[in-house]
Design a protein around this motif. Structure first.
Motif, short mmCIF file in Angstrom:
data_model
loop_
_atom_site.label_atom_id
_atom_site.label_comp_id
_atom_site.label_asym_id
_atom_site.label_seq_id
_atom_site.Cartn_x
_atom_site.Cartn_y
_atom_site.Cartn_z
N MET A 1 22.21 25.78 10.52
CA MET A 1 22.68 24.44 10.21
C MET A 1 21.53 23.44 10.30
O MET A 1 20.79 23.42 11.30
CB MET A 1 23.80 24.05 11.18
CG MET A 1 24.98 25.00 11.17
SD MET A 1 25.72 25.20 9.51
CE MET A 1 26.34 23.54 9.22
N ARG A 2 21.39 22.62 9.27
CA ARG A 2 20.29 21.68 9.24
C ARG A 2 20.56 20.55 8.25
O ARG A 2 21.39 20.67 7.36
CB ARG A 2 18.98 22.39 8.87
CG ARG A 2 19.00 23.06 7.52
CD ARG A 2 18.03 24.22 7.49
NE ARG A 2 17.95 24.84 6.17
CZ ARG A 2 18.85 25.70 5.69
NH1 ARG A 2 19.91 26.02 6.41
NH2 ARG A 2 18.71 26.23 4.50
N GLU A 3 19.83 19.46 8.44
CA GLU A 3 19.84 18.32 7.53
C GLU A 3 18.41 18.11 7.04
O GLU A 3 17.47 18.15 7.84
CB GLU A 3 20.34 17.06 8.23
CG GLU A 3 21.78 17.09 8.70
CD GLU A 3 22.15 15.82 9.43
OE1 GLU A 3 22.42 14.80 8.76
OE2 GLU A 3 22.15 15.84 10.67
N ILE A 4 18.26 17.84 5.74
CA ILE A 4 16.92 17.62 5.18
C ILE A 4 16.95 16.33 4.37
O ILE A 4 17.83 16.14 3.53
CB ILE A 4 16.50 18.80 4.28
CG1 ILE A 4 16.64 20.13 5.03
CG2 ILE A 4 15.05 18.61 3.82
CD1 ILE A 4 16.42 21.34 4.16
N LEU A 5 15.99 15.47 4.63
CA LEU A 5 15.95 14.15 3.98
C LEU A 5 14.57 13.89 3.42
O LEU A 5 13.56 14.09 4.09
CB LEU A 5 16.30 13.07 5.00
CG LEU A 5 16.39 11.63 4.48
CD1 LEU A 5 17.61 11.47 3.57
CD2 LEU A 5 16.46 10.65 5.64
#
Length: 316
Positions: free
Chosen positions: A78-82
């Motif tokens: 699980m991860r967020e990339i911006l």
């Protein structure tokens, strides 16, 4: 005389309509590039890269000429990339780690594109093919075929209404798919808010990558004698990797569709020389007089070898 007058009247009274030529493949791609940068859209994207399959929620927002891309994983890890103006931040939720990659170039998470398609026409053929359905939308298929063995063949499925790339595939020389990106659903919005990642926390470990300033090539310790035609220097920098005082030089080359990085650092005995491959990515480690050079990129092995063969240390 009446007949002559009659046909002249018919001839000049009949409106003449210009026959509009259908857009070329390059015109399709140019409009697609504009839409990718100027529209607000969101959806679900499936990535097949480096022999791994990943599904993510995708958001692209534009505000006052500024772009932002945001990815949220739908499966582990699980991860967020911006992405904001070249800085890519990634929060790994399971390990509570944050990586911030400082790079002086803006690359879309969906697909890499050159600034000028006409310039790359010397190295690729652009062809319009059939139409197909992707994510329930009608798409125009465009084939990008290399004119040499130093690049991969690509196909892009472009939405006929909004000119957004719905699907992109990369093929090796045997015709097998080695990389794929595809929307499974897509919505174009009038507005989308910018996302702000909360990385200021005592529970998160922040790691900065490639935090350095651009420099000119004359400051490098090496030269490359045979850069493939069509590939140009994107940037050169000297930096220190996180957790190490060792200086590393990084040169990025690109033809717009594919990129190759050359890293120069002090040689480590544990890293063997040779070629490694994973999907569309190939890499080669070359050692010269106590230094090691890592050449890595989404290009065929032949391209990596050609670049590596031309690497030379500068003479004092």
């Amino acid at each position: 005389m009446f007949k002559v007058w009659f046909w002249l009247t018919v001839l000049f009274a009949t409106p003449v309509y210009a026959i509009e030529k259908p857009p070329t493949a390059i015109e399709w791609l140019t409009q697609m590039q504009h839409s990718m940068q100027s529209l607000n859209y969101q959806g679900t994207v499936v990535f097949f890269k480096n022999n791994k399959l990943d599904s993510m929620s995708y958001f692209h927002a534009v505000n006052k000429g500024q772009e932002q891309e945001y990815l949220l994983s739908l499966n582990s890890p699980m991860r967020e990339i911006l992405r904001n103006e070249g800085n890519v931040s990634c929060i790994f939720k399971d390990s509570k780690k944050v990586e911030i990659n400082h790079l002086p170039n803006n690359r879309s998470f969906i697909i890499d594109l050159p600034e000028n398609f006409q310039h790359q026409a010397a190295y690729y053929e652009f062809e319009l093919k059939n139409q197909a359905k992707v994510a329930g939308l009608t798409a125009q298929v465009i084939v990008i075929k290399p004119k040499d063995e130093l690049r991969y063949l690509r196909k892009i499925w472009v939405d006929q209404q909004h000119f957004i790339p719905l699907k992109a595939e990369v093929y090796n020389h045997a015709g097998a798919i080695i990389e794929q990106v595809m929307f499974t659903e897509l919505k174009v919005k009038k507005n989308l808010p910018f996302v702000s990642l909360n990385i200021v926390s005592d529970h998160l470990k922040v790691k900065h990558i490639h935090q350095s300033h651009l420099q000119t090539r004359d400051q490098s310790k090496f030269v490359i004698n045979n850069i493939p035609q069509g590939f140009e220097e994107v940037f050169f920098m000297q930096m220190k990797m996180h957790g190490s005082n060792q200086a590393v030089e990084h040169l990025l080359l690109s033809d717009g569709f594919s990129s190759v990085s050359i890293y120069q650092e002090i040689s480590e005995e544990m890293i063997p020389a040779g070629i490694q491959s994973a999907g569309s990515i190939n890499s080669l480690v070359k050692k010269i007089k106590g230094f090691q050079f890592v050449v890595i990129g989404d290009v065929p092995v032949k391209t990596i070898q050609l670049i590596a063969e031309g690497i030379r240390l500068k003479t004092p």
